[in-house]
Structure formats: C-alpha cells, structure tokens
Design an enzyme around this catalytic site. Structure first.
Site, short mmCIF file in Angstrom:
data_model
loop_
_atom_site.label_atom_id
_atom_site.label_comp_id
_atom_site.label_asym_id
_atom_site.label_seq_id
_atom_site.Cartn_x
_atom_site.Cartn_y
_atom_site.Cartn_z
N SER A 41 45.70 -15.82 -4.52
CA SER A 41 47.00 -15.10 -4.75
C SER A 41 48.08 -15.12 -3.62
CB SER A 41 46.84 -13.59 -5.26
OG SER A 41 45.96 -13.64 -6.36
N GLU A 58 38.33 -18.03 0.43
CA GLU A 58 39.00 -17.72 -0.89
C GLU A 58 37.93 -16.51 -1.60
OE1 GLU A 58 41.81 -20.79 -2.68
OE2 GLU A 58 39.69 -21.26 -3.55
N GLU A 62 35.99 -21.69 -9.05
CA GLU A 62 35.83 -21.85 -10.48
C GLU A 62 34.83 -23.10 -11.01
OE1 GLU A 62 40.12 -22.87 -10.96
OE2 GLU A 62 40.47 -20.68 -10.42
N GLY A 119 43.82 -16.02 -8.52
CA GLY A 119 44.35 -15.69 -9.71
C GLY A 119 44.70 -14.14 -10.28
N GLY A 145 47.23 -21.50 -5.50
CA GLY A 145 47.08 -21.92 -6.66
C GLY A 145 48.26 -21.82 -7.46
N GLY A 146 48.36 -20.63 -8.09
CA GLY A 146 49.52 -20.33 -9.04
C GLY A 146 50.63 -20.63 -8.38
N HIS A 148 35.14 -24.98 -4.96
CA HIS A 148 36.10 -23.95 -5.46
C HIS A 148 35.25 -22.89 -6.39
CE1 HIS A 148 39.36 -22.13 -7.65
NE2 HIS A 148 40.20 -22.72 -6.68
N ASN A 194 46.68 -26.47 -5.08
CA ASN A 194 45.92 -26.67 -5.96
C ASN A 194 46.29 -26.59 -7.21
OD1 ASN A 194 43.44 -26.92 -7.45
ND2 ASN A 194 42.64 -24.95 -7.00
N TRP A 195 46.70 -27.43 -7.94
CA TRP A 195 47.50 -27.57 -9.21
C TRP A 195 46.47 -27.10 -10.45
CZ3 TRP A 195 50.93 -32.38 -9.46
CH2 TRP A 195 52.07 -32.40 -8.24
N LYS A 196 45.35 -27.36 -10.18
CA LYS A 196 44.35 -26.69 -11.27
C LYS A 196 44.43 -27.93 -12.44
CE LYS A 196 43.75 -22.13 -9.54
NZ LYS A 196 43.24 -20.85 -9.76
C1 PEP Z 1 42.99 -21.19 -5.93
O1 PEP Z 1 43.01 -21.74 -7.09
O2 PEP Z 1 42.38 -21.89 -4.95
C2 PEP Z 1 43.87 -20.18 -5.62
C3 PEP Z 1 43.62 -19.45 -4.52
O3 PEP Z 1 44.58 -19.58 -6.53
P1 PEP Z 1 45.37 -18.43 -6.76
O4 PEP Z 1 46.46 -18.84 -5.51
O5 PEP Z 1 46.36 -18.46 -8.02
O6 PEP Z 1 45.05 -17.04 -6.52
#
Ligand code: PEP
Length: 250
Positions: A212, A167, A97, A173, A233-234, A95, A9-11
C-alpha cells in the site's frame, strides 16, 4: 551507496492500449531522472510490447514469475531464457499472492531464485508475515526463515545481484501500510541476517518495501536508513501516482 529502486507490479491488469499510455507518460517524466532506478513488471504476455516500447528508455522491466525449469513439457510456464530473450532484467519471486493463491513453497521459490541467478536475471525476493504472525511477534522469525532457505539452496553469493522486498501480507492491497519504524526494523533485521554470511552483500543489497505504498506515505518510508525504495502494486497502475512515488524519493 545503494541506488534507489522503485518497482511497479502491474499484477493481472492492463491491455495494449492502457500499457502504451501508462508507459508513455512514465517514461517521458522519468528519463531525465538518473537518481532512481525504475522497473515495471507487466503480465508476461505483454513483455514483447513493453520491450519494444522501452527500447530507448532507461526504465527496465521484469516478470511477475518464472519457471524453475529450463524448457520442456511445462504447459503455461515461461522460462528464464524466454525472459532473457525479451530483455527482461528482473523477476519477482515469492510474492505473497503466489505463495498464497498458487501455494508456492519456500523450496519452489528457492529453485526459481536459483534459475534466475543462473540466467543473470535479478530476482526480487518478496518476504513478509501475516497479521497473525505479526501479532504473535513472529515477524523476524518468519522472514529469517524465508531468506534462510534461499541461502541454504543457492548460497549467499546468490544475493550479490538480488533485491529483497519486505512486503507484510496484511499491508498488500489493503490500504494499510507498515509504519516507517516497522519497515525500518524489518529491513535492518534482514541486513543483520545477511551480514552473518557476507558483510558486503548486506551493505550493498537493495531492500525495498511493499504494501500500500502511495504518494502520501512514500516519503516517510523512504526516509528510513534501510529502505531503498518500493515495490508498488495498485499505485503503479496510474502514471501520476507512480511518478509521485518516484518523486518522493528525491
Ligand atoms: C504488491 O503487489 O506487491 C503490492 C505491494 O501491492 P499494493 O501496493 O497494491 O499493496
């Protein structure tokens, strides 16, 4: 046997040049690997670029959101038909966010889920609890409710071609991840809930973990019986990090 699935997930990150470089590196390494299904979710504005770049690749791509409406006066929105047009095969829904920053309700997410199923785009339903909810031992309840509302609106068959991503909000994050045991307990609970409606769906659905995930913690998470992959994500923004997570599955 469920296929492993790793979704990046590049956000709201990237640009033409960075996307190009990231995908080139990932696809060179991935295309020889049949075991894992890899999906990237760029910002929608780059979907045309990504569709061209992945034309001959086994890497699939998805959107980070979609409208529940077919078309019309919905300024700023993107429809399932538009995603379909660009060969997009997945869409992230619910999600945290979007639940938190855009105030998306369970009902709105259910409508989007329904639109995705109708358009034959695989919905990736994100569910998860806050830290307070975990500390109050409400995790299972919160997640069961997030899933129940989809079953009520769309029906259990909607999960036949869907993915669920557990999640925990406190892990997204933050650098803090659920322990493998915590993830396994929730994933097993998700399967038990689905099994009450349809045993085959509960056995076959991919339930992936997000929060994470990195190359160091991925292996232990993937070793859990009911963890079928990751939503990243990251670490999906760096080709080496992302590829190392994919390798951890093997
Ligand atoms: C996400 O945005 O779905 C996510 C899991 O982010 P991160 O891996 O950065 O925690």
């Amino acid at each position: 046997m469920r296929q492993a699935l790793i979704i990046g997930n590049w956000k709201m990150n990237g640009n033409l040049a960075e996307n190009d470089e990231l995908l080139n590196t990932i696809s060179k390494s991935y295309d020889s690997n049949d075991e894992i299904e890899v999906v990237v979710c760029p910002p929608s504005i780059y979907m045309a670029q990504i569709s061209q770049q992945l034309l001959n690749s086994k890497i699939k791509y998805g959107a980070q959101n979609v409208s529940a409406n077919r078309n019309g006066a919905f300024t700023g929105e993107v429809s399932t038909a538009m995603l379909h047009d660009l060969g997009c095969s997945y869409v992230l829904l619910g999600h945290s966010e979007r639940r938190c920053l855009n105030h998306e309700s369970d009902e709105q997410i259910a409508d989007k889920f329904s639109a995705a199923v109708q358009a034959e785009i695989t919905p990736v339903l994100c569910v998860g609890e806050t830290l307070t909810q975990r500390q109050s031992k409400e995790t299972f309840l919160v997640i069961a409710e997030q899933i129940s509302i989809i079953i009520e609106e769309v029906g259990i068959k909607g999960f036949e071609h869907a993915v669920i991503a557990y999640e925990p909000i406190w892990a997204i994050g933050t650098g803090e991840t659920a322990s493998p045991e915590q993830a396994q307990a929730v994933h097993a609970q998700i399967r038990r809930q689905l099994a009450e409606h349809d045993l085959n769906i509960s056995k076959n659905i991919q339930v992936i973990y997000g929060g994470s995930v990195n190359a160091d913690n991925a292996k232990a998470l993937f070793a859990q019986q009911d963890v079928d992959g990751a939503l990243v994500g990251g670490s999906s923004l760096n080709a080496d990090d992302f590829l190392n997570i994919c390798k951890a599955y093997n």
